[in-house]
Design an enzyme around this catalytic site. Structure first.
Site, short mmCIF file in Angstrom:
data_model
loop_
_atom_site.label_atom_id
_atom_site.label_comp_id
_atom_site.label_asym_id
_atom_site.label_seq_id
_atom_site.Cartn_x
_atom_site.Cartn_y
_atom_site.Cartn_z
N ASP A 133 0.90 -1.18 -0.13
CA ASP A 133 0.03 0.00 0.01
C ASP A 133 0.75 1.32 0.13
O ASP A 133 2.10 1.30 0.28
CB ASP A 133 -0.84 -0.03 1.41
CG ASP A 133 -1.98 -0.74 1.17
OD1 ASP A 133 -2.45 -1.48 0.22
OD2 ASP A 133 -2.37 -0.96 2.42
N LYS B 219 -0.07 3.65 -6.00
CA LYS B 219 0.06 4.28 -7.32
C LYS B 219 0.90 4.03 -8.31
O LYS B 219 0.40 3.50 -9.18
CB LYS B 219 0.80 5.92 -6.86
CG LYS B 219 1.84 5.80 -5.88
CD LYS B 219 2.23 7.09 -5.47
CE LYS B 219 3.57 7.49 -4.69
NZ LYS B 219 3.71 7.38 -3.32
N MET C 294 -9.34 7.29 8.14
CA MET C 294 -9.72 7.93 7.01
C MET C 294 -10.82 9.18 7.27
O MET C 294 -11.73 9.58 6.68
CB MET C 294 -10.36 7.18 6.03
CG MET C 294 -9.19 6.04 5.38
SD MET C 294 -9.97 4.94 4.42
CE MET C 294 -10.70 3.63 5.41
N1 SAH Z 1 -5.42 -1.29 7.83
C1 SAH Z 1 -5.08 0.03 8.29
C2 SAH Z 1 -6.10 1.14 8.06
C3 SAH Z 1 -6.00 1.42 6.57
S1 SAH Z 1 -7.21 3.00 6.23
C4 SAH Z 1 -4.71 -0.04 9.81
O1 SAH Z 1 -5.15 -0.90 10.47
O2 SAH Z 1 -4.12 0.92 10.60
C5 SAH Z 1 -6.10 4.23 6.29
C6 SAH Z 1 -6.06 4.90 7.13
O3 SAH Z 1 -5.62 4.49 8.66
C7 SAH Z 1 -5.58 6.35 7.30
O4 SAH Z 1 -6.43 7.23 6.69
C8 SAH Z 1 -5.34 6.74 8.54
O5 SAH Z 1 -6.63 7.28 9.10
C9 SAH Z 1 -4.91 5.58 9.35
N2 SAH Z 1 -3.61 5.28 9.43
C10 SAH Z 1 -2.64 4.47 8.84
N3 SAH Z 1 -1.75 4.22 9.40
C11 SAH Z 1 -1.46 5.53 10.28
C12 SAH Z 1 -0.63 6.13 11.13
N4 SAH Z 1 0.86 5.81 10.93
N5 SAH Z 1 -1.02 7.22 11.76
C13 SAH Z 1 -2.30 7.54 11.92
N6 SAH Z 1 -3.21 6.95 11.00
C14 SAH Z 1 -2.66 5.89 10.38
#
Ligand code: SAH
Length: 489
Positions: free
Chosen positions: A274, A296, A409
């Site tokens: 990702d 991307k 998100m």
């Molecule tokens: N599977 C991921 C989430 C994917 S959706 C998980 O379990 O964390 C993507 C969202 O995750 C981003 O928009 C943000 O809200 C959050 N996110 C992922 N990594 C992050 C990080 N290091 N710090 C803060 N938010 C994060």
């Protein structure tokens, strides 16, 4: 050469034990393979030490010159056979001119020091046999399976060990390995019909350690036909199917990867990741792995899910060990199920390896719990968006005092979320904390309330997790110092 690599790992461990401390050390000698064909190598000495070095040097295409007042009979024979040039006298200034390497092998410290000094002045790199500290280079123990050469060095610390390892390797590496490698090289192009990665590695492993040696017993001419058969069989064999590990990469700090995630990356032929997975984690993948950014590059700003599913299946079908690397935990807002459906439909095996989700990483930074006795017995993981746009939630339930939600998100949806909750009666003073880049170098904690959520979010640019109903612990302490009466109101 994978086998040699495996041995090298064991060797390194052996050396660590010998040093008595399993820690990294800096090399005092850097191993290189030097071009010596047609170059001059000079040696001073005519006894056993000289003979031992000359046996090695005569395996090279260098022009070897020996200075020895009293040369051993073998040296004289080699000179008669034109394998080296012999000057039956001691060394004089200028004798090591233009030499790339010089060996002082007189087994006499005074004479070695004298000739080494001459060689230095003549501009050669100098080795004095059995004198590590005055040598500019050392000669490793060598296992020669031309064109495969294994050099073993112990920084001069344990020559006995080097010899033991050499014996061990010599037993392990079939003597015909060199011949097989030379013939195999001419067949490399043909093998490109096999998919890159595991299929090709398996092909060559079987060649070197099974089909190759067997066919060589019938003579060198039998090897190429055997390779052709082996390739045809490999292509005909019912298509080898790979495997997919769906791996949670955690919030970004490589130290927050699970051991299983590390092991999967070690084995990967292909890593499909990702956009949110940082390069510090990608660097942990096996060096030969193909890294594909499904976020991307090559697919435009965001890869359609269907393309990612197809990509995973295509590589697994070709026999690759695929690691599908997703930020956080793959089961949280990761569109995992669509990928699983595609993988299962293709009949490919898979394993899901959990990771630390962003909510866990974010809440850890503010010293709070996601659930707390007497405050909230449930926590919601919600998304600001879904595929249809801003996501609808049970706003009425969330507006109840004490509710906690981790909002993924939630950046562009901040104003919408704020509006919905306020409309359903949530207190505008409800604490909200936004953790940006949780666990990553740019980590920032933004404290807000429901009333200021969208204004605060305006200053956030990185991936951010919104913790609704939670303030950082320090601020809470301040609240708790108020008289109980007031807190209750
Ligand atoms: N599977 C991921 C989430 C994917 S959706 C998980 O379990 O964390 C993507 C969202 O995750 C981003 O928009 C943000 O809200 C959050 N996110 C992922 N990594 C992050 C990080 N290091 N710090 C803060 N938010 C994060």
């Amino acid at each position: 050469m994978f086998l040699i690599y495996a041995d090298a790992v064991q060797l390194t461990r052996t050396l660590f034990y010998i040093r008595g401390e399993p820690k990294r050390h800096a090399m005092q000698h850097f191993p290189i393979f030097m071009a010596v064909a047609g170059r001059r190598i000079v040696l001073s000495g005519g006894g056993d030490a000289a003979l031992a070095k000359l046996r090695l040097l005569l395996k090279t295409e260098a022009n070897v010159t020996v200075f020895a007042a009293d040369p051993a009979p073998e040296i004289q024979t080699w000179a008669q056979q034109d394998r080296l040039t012999l000057h039956p006298r001691g060394m004089e200034p200028g004798d090591a001119m233009c030499a790339v390497l010089f060996y002082a092998a007189n087994e006499d410290a005074t004479e070695d020091a004298r000739v080494a000094d001459i060689a230095h002045r003549d501009g050669a790199r100098v080795n004095i046999v059995d004198n590590l500290s005055d040598s500019q280079f050392i000669t490793p123990a060598i296992v020669d399976r031309d064109p495969v050469v294994v050099a073993i060095g112990t920084e001069g610390a344990a020559p006995v060990l080097a010899r033991a390892i050499k014996r061990d390797l010599e037993e392990k590496l079939p003597a015909q390995l060199g011949t097989l490698a030379r013939i195999g090289k001419t067949f490399r192009r043909a093998v490109e019909v096999l998919p890159f990665g595991k299929a090709r590695r398996d092909f060559w492993a079987e060649y070197y350690f099974d089909h190759g040696p067997k066919s060589l017993e019938l003579g060198e001419d039998a090897v190429i036909p055997a390779l052709e058969d082996h390739l045809a069989n490999t292509l005909n064999k019912s298509e080898e199917v790979g495997h997919v590990d769906l791996v949670g990469a955690g919030p970004g700090d490589p130290d927050l990867l699970t051991l299983k995630a590390r092991k999967a990356l070690d084995k990967a032929d292909v890593v499909i990741h990702d956009r949110l997975v940082p390069h510090t984690i990608l660097e942990l993948a096996r060096r030969e792995a193909t890294i594909i950014d499904a976020g991307k590059t090559g697919f435009g700003p965001s890869t359609p899910q269907g393309d990612i599913d197809a990509l995973i299946v295509e590589h697994a079908r070709a026999g690759a060990h695929v690691v599908r690397l997703k930020a956080g935990d793959a089961t949280v807002f990761g569109r995992l199920d669509e990928e699983l459906d595609a993988i299962a439909a293709a009949g490919v095996s898979y394993t899901i390896i959990p990771g630390i989700t962003a909510a866990s990483a974010a809440v850890a930074t503010i010293g709070q719990s996601l659930t707390k006795r007497g405050r909230n017995s449930a926590v919601r993981l919600i998304t600001g968006h879904d595929t249809k746009g801003y996501a609808d939630q049970d706003w009425r339930a969330l507006a109840t005092p004490g509710e906690v939600a981790a909002i993924y998100m939630g950046r562009t949806a901040a104003r919408y979320i704020q509006g919905r909750l306020t409309m359903h009666g949530a207190d505008p003073a409800t604490p909200v904390t936004i953790v940006e880049h949780a666990s990553q170098p740019g980590q920032r904690i933004h404290t807000a309330t429901l009333g200021t959520l969208s204004d605060t979010m305006a200053g956030v640019t990185g991936p951010a997790l919104t913790l609704y109903g939670l303030a950082p612990r320090a601020a809470l302490d301040a609240v708790e110092t108020l008289p109980l009466q007031e807190v209750a109101q």
